[in-house]
Design a protein around this motif. Structure first.
Motif, PDB file in Angstrom:
ATOM      1  N   VAL A  75       0.849  -1.199   0.000  1.00 12.57           N
ATOM      2  CA  VAL A  75       0.000   0.000   0.000  1.00 12.57           C
ATOM      3  C   VAL A  75       0.883   1.247   0.000  1.00 12.57           C
ATOM      4  CG1 VAL A  75      -1.646   1.358   1.369  1.00 12.57           C
ATOM      5  CG2 VAL A  75      -2.027  -1.096   1.041  1.00 12.57           C
ATOM      6  N   ALA A  76       1.886   1.261   0.868  1.00 13.45           N
ATOM      7  CA  ALA A  76       2.790   2.416   0.967  1.00 13.45           C
ATOM      8  C   ALA A  76       3.536   2.671  -0.338  1.00 13.45           C
ATOM      9  CB  ALA A  76       3.786   2.201   2.112  1.00 13.45           C
ATOM     10  N   ARG A  77       3.804   1.606  -1.088  1.00 13.85           N
ATOM     11  CA  ARG A  77       4.538   1.748  -2.357  1.00 13.85           C
ATOM     12  C   ARG A  77       3.629   1.935  -3.566  1.00 13.85           C
ATOM     13  NH1 ARG A  77       9.384  -2.688  -1.536  1.00 13.85           N
ATOM     14  NH2 ARG A  77      10.448  -1.530   0.108  1.00 13.85           N
ATOM     15  N   GLY A  78       2.317   1.964  -3.339  1.00  8.05           N
ATOM     16  CA  GLY A  78       1.390   2.254  -4.425  1.00  8.05           C
ATOM     17  C   GLY A  78       0.941   1.063  -5.252  1.00  8.05           C
ATOM     18  N   TRP A  79       1.185  -0.160  -4.778  1.00 12.29           N
ATOM     19  CA  TRP A  79       0.769  -1.353  -5.512  1.00 12.29           C
ATOM     20  C   TRP A  79      -0.659  -1.772  -5.169  1.00 12.29           C
ATOM     21  CZ3 TRP A  79       4.138  -2.200  -9.203  1.00 12.29           C
ATOM     22  CH2 TRP A  79       5.486  -1.948  -8.988  1.00 12.29           C
ATOM     23  N   THR A  81      -4.439  -0.699  -2.768  1.00 11.39           N
ATOM     24  CA  THR A  81      -5.210   0.205  -1.924  1.00 11.39           C
ATOM     25  C   THR A  81      -5.876  -0.652  -0.859  1.00 11.39           C
ATOM     26  OG1 THR A  81      -7.175   0.064  -3.333  1.00 11.39           O
ATOM     27  CG2 THR A  81      -5.644   1.885  -3.763  1.00 11.39           C
ATOM     28  N   THR A  97      -3.932  -1.681  -7.628  1.00 13.66           N
ATOM     29  CA  THR A  97      -3.946  -0.382  -8.291  1.00 13.66           C
ATOM     30  C   THR A  97      -3.642  -0.592  -9.781  1.00 13.66           C
ATOM     31  OG1 THR A  97      -1.587  -0.028  -7.923  1.00 13.66           O
ATOM     32  CG2 THR A  97      -3.106   0.782  -6.203  1.00 13.66           C
ATOM     33  N   ARG A  99      -1.165   0.601 -11.247  1.00 11.02           N
ATOM     34  CA  ARG A  99       0.270   0.313 -11.282  1.00 11.02           C
ATOM     35  C   ARG A  99       0.529  -1.181 -11.086  1.00 11.02           C
ATOM     36  NH1 ARG A  99       4.762   1.907  -6.824  1.00 11.02           N
ATOM     37  NH2 ARG A  99       6.574   1.428  -8.086  1.00 11.02           N
ATOM     38  N   ALA A 100      -0.202  -1.804 -10.187  1.00  8.44           N
ATOM     39  CA  ALA A 100      -0.044  -3.239  -9.932  1.00  8.44           C
ATOM     40  C   ALA A 100      -0.468  -4.059 -11.138  1.00  8.44           C
ATOM     41  CB  ALA A 100      -0.848  -3.653  -8.699  1.00  8.44           C
TER      42      ALA A 100
END
Length: 143
Positions: A75-79, A81, A97, A99-100
């Protein structure tokens, strides 16, 4: 060294070798910053809209505490939510996300190449037998 100790040692060494090689393969492009453990979590979520952390832990065969820590990092790395269930504040759901989703697509070819390279010395029948035996070992662990 007993047969059991040797088996444990070999399985541990194989797992570590796969993780090291996968981490290297993922260290570039759209998968940069994602490690093998994270990829396994993303893959487990890939066919679901969202999933409870307990379900995700069960899907990857890990305990909830470890999975929860990994989810927080993702979550912290944006992969991923994360959201809390409105009716039960103890329940957390995670979702991929954009991005993931991009990273999962980008990881397919290098991971396939990695596995092919690692198993190249085994025939197709030997590969199938290895998978069968590992599935059998894991089934024993879960029962």
């Amino acid at each position: 060294m007993s047969d059991y100790e040797q088996l444990y040692s070999l399985l541990s060494a194989c797992a570590a070798a796969v993780k090291r090689a996968a981490d290297c393969a993922l260290a570039q492009g759209a998968t940069r910053g994602l490690d093998y453990d994270g990829l396994l979590l993303l893959k487990a979520l890939s066919d679901r809209e969202e999933m409870q952390i307990q379900q995700l832990a069960a899907a990857v065969g890990r305990d909830i505490a470890t999975t929860s820590r990994q989810v927080s990092l993702l979550v912290a790395r944006g992969w991923l939510t994360k959201r809390t269930d409105a009716r039960d504040l103890r329940v957390r759901y995670v979702k991929l996300t954009a991005r993931a989703l991009e990273a999962l697509k980008a990881a397919e070819a290098p991971m396939r190449q990695l596995y092919s390279h690692m198993l190249a010395h085994l025939s197709a029948i030997e590969q199938q037998e290895l998978v069968r035996m590992l599935v059998q070992l894991l089934a024993q662990k879960r029962s």
